[in-house]
Design a protein around this motif. Structure first.
Motif, PDB file in Angstrom:
ATOM      1  N   SER A 111       0.914  -1.220   0.005  1.00  0.00           N
ATOM      2  CA  SER A 111       0.138   0.050  -0.230  1.00  0.00           C
ATOM      3  C   SER A 111       0.748   1.188  -0.163  1.00  0.00           C
ATOM      4  CB  SER A 111      -0.999   0.011   1.121  1.00  0.00           C
ATOM      5  OG  SER A 111      -0.206   0.130   2.427  1.00  0.00           O
ATOM      6  N   ALA A 112       2.082   1.272   0.135  1.00  0.00           N
ATOM      7  CA  ALA A 112       3.160   2.365   0.099  1.00  0.00           C
ATOM      8  C   ALA A 112       3.001   2.890  -0.994  1.00  0.00           C
ATOM      9  CB  ALA A 112       4.536   1.820   0.615  1.00  0.00           C
ATOM     10  N   GLU A 113       2.987   4.324  -0.965  1.00  0.00           N
ATOM     11  CA  GLU A 113       2.981   5.022  -2.572  1.00  0.00           C
ATOM     12  C   GLU A 113       4.405   5.254  -3.051  1.00  0.00           C
ATOM     13  OE1 GLU A 113       0.362   6.807  -3.999  1.00  0.00           O
ATOM     14  OE2 GLU A 113      -0.965   5.809  -2.973  1.00  0.00           O
ATOM     15  N   ALA A 114       4.322   5.203  -4.289  1.00  0.00           N
ATOM     16  CA  ALA A 114       5.665   5.639  -5.145  1.00  0.00           C
ATOM     17  C   ALA A 114       5.146   6.773  -5.938  1.00  0.00           C
ATOM     18  CB  ALA A 114       6.223   4.535  -6.262  1.00  0.00           C
ATOM     19  N   SER A 115       4.284   7.839  -5.313  1.00  0.00           N
ATOM     20  CA  SER A 115       3.613   8.794  -6.112  1.00  0.00           C
ATOM     21  C   SER A 115       4.410   9.956  -6.712  1.00  0.00           C
ATOM     22  CB  SER A 115       2.599   9.283  -5.293  1.00  0.00           C
ATOM     23  OG  SER A 115       3.160   9.994  -4.255  1.00  0.00           O
ATOM     24  N   THR A 116       5.839  10.251  -6.021  1.00  0.00           N
ATOM     25  CA  THR A 116       6.637  11.113  -6.517  1.00  0.00           C
ATOM     26  C   THR A 116       7.180  10.435  -7.852  1.00  0.00           C
ATOM     27  OG1 THR A 116       7.311  11.880  -4.262  1.00  0.00           O
ATOM     28  CG2 THR A 116       8.524  12.734  -5.989  1.00  0.00           C
ATOM     29  N   VAL A 117       7.769   9.412  -7.830  1.00  0.00           N
ATOM     30  CA  VAL A 117       8.368   9.125  -9.152  1.00  0.00           C
ATOM     31  C   VAL A 117       7.246   8.583 -10.203  1.00  0.00           C
ATOM     32  CG1 VAL A 117       8.455   6.472  -8.603  1.00  0.00           C
ATOM     33  CG2 VAL A 117      10.052   7.534 -10.151  1.00  0.00           C
ATOM     34  N   THR A 118       6.068   8.450  -9.871  1.00  0.00           N
ATOM     35  CA  THR A 118       5.052   7.854 -10.812  1.00  0.00           C
ATOM     36  C   THR A 118       4.636   9.306 -11.312  1.00  0.00           C
ATOM     37  OG1 THR A 118       4.325   6.101  -9.536  1.00  0.00           O
ATOM     38  CG2 THR A 118       2.569   7.062 -11.009  1.00  0.00           C
ATOM     39  N   ARG A 119       4.614  10.375 -10.607  1.00  0.00           N
ATOM     40  CA  ARG A 119       4.004  11.619 -11.157  1.00  0.00           C
ATOM     41  C   ARG A 119       5.288  12.352 -12.094  1.00  0.00           C
ATOM     42  NH1 ARG A 119      -0.347  14.331 -11.375  1.00  0.00           N
ATOM     43  NH2 ARG A 119      -0.963  13.470  -9.408  1.00  0.00           N
ATOM     44  N   SER A 120       6.394  12.185 -11.784  1.00  0.00           N
ATOM     45  CA  SER A 120       7.477  12.618 -12.356  1.00  0.00           C
ATOM     46  C   SER A 120       7.705  11.850 -13.838  1.00  0.00           C
ATOM     47  CB  SER A 120       8.862  12.384 -11.738  1.00  0.00           C
ATOM     48  OG  SER A 120       8.841  13.110 -10.564  1.00  0.00           O
ATOM     49  N   LEU A 121       7.540  10.615 -13.608  1.00  0.00           N
ATOM     50  CA  LEU A 121       7.284   9.934 -15.185  1.00  0.00           C
ATOM     51  C   LEU A 121       6.127  10.284 -16.002  1.00  0.00           C
ATOM     52  CD1 LEU A 121       8.467   6.279 -13.539  1.00  0.00           C
ATOM     53  CD2 LEU A 121       9.834   7.658 -15.379  1.00  0.00           C
ATOM     54  N   ALA A 122       5.308  10.387 -15.454  1.00  0.00           N
ATOM     55  CA  ALA A 122       3.821  10.986 -15.989  1.00  0.00           C
ATOM     56  C   ALA A 122       4.390  12.189 -16.955  1.00  0.00           C
ATOM     57  CB  ALA A 122       2.661  11.148 -15.184  1.00  0.00           C
ATOM     58  N   GLU A 123       4.721  13.037 -15.916  1.00  0.00           N
ATOM     59  CA  GLU A 123       5.018  14.392 -16.395  1.00  0.00           C
ATOM     60  C   GLU A 123       6.211  14.396 -17.579  1.00  0.00           C
ATOM     61  OE1 GLU A 123       6.362  16.685 -12.907  1.00  0.00           O
ATOM     62  OE2 GLU A 123       4.452  16.914 -12.381  1.00  0.00           O
TER      63      GLU A 123
END
Length: 140
Positions: free
Chosen positions: A38-50
């Protein structure tokens, strides 16, 4: 075993993904996500989307990079080498399939922007969309 020759644009893409992941993905992030699903990898996920990774294989007419499955394969290889956690590849594949299926531009746009996650299950004659922002539904 031979290697596949990449055009300069795909080589540049692989280098950009590698550089971003070298900066944002470390052992702590990998182990945190591996130890707690359930841990988030949101920073890298958002950066890759950008960076455009999620929309890489999507047609240009729908806001993607138009690189097709070859571009997605390059991204997958680079992300795999860096052991990048998170939903980037499932989102990218979902965006590609929904783009090909047609009439799902809003979900494709949300995926490309990194504003939603999505999974698709395939069965004969049926594609099922399960998105953060929508109820599960059959789309083809």
């Amino acid at each position: 075993m031979g290697t596949l020759a990449l055009d300069p644009d795909l080589q540049d893409l692989a280098s950009a993904i590698d550089a971003l992941c070298s900066k944002e993905v470390d052992d702590t992030l990998i182990h945190t996500v591996a130890d707690d699903i359930s841990a988030e990898a949101s920073t890298v996920t958002r950066s890759l989307a950008e960076l455009g990774v999620v929309g890489l294989a999507v047609s240009e007419r729908n806001g993607g990079g138009g690189a097709g499955l070859m571009g997605l394969a390059v991204a997958a290889e680079t992300l795999g080498k860096k052991i990048v956690p998170g939903p980037t590849l499932p989102n990218a594949l979902s965006a590609y399939l929904l783009d090909k299926a047609g009439n799902h531009n809003q979900v494709v746009e949300q995926l490309i922007s990194g504003n939603t996650n999505c999974a698709i299950s395939l069965s004969p004659g049926n594609i099922v969309l399960d998105s953060d922002n929508q109820d599960r539904k059959s789309v083809v």
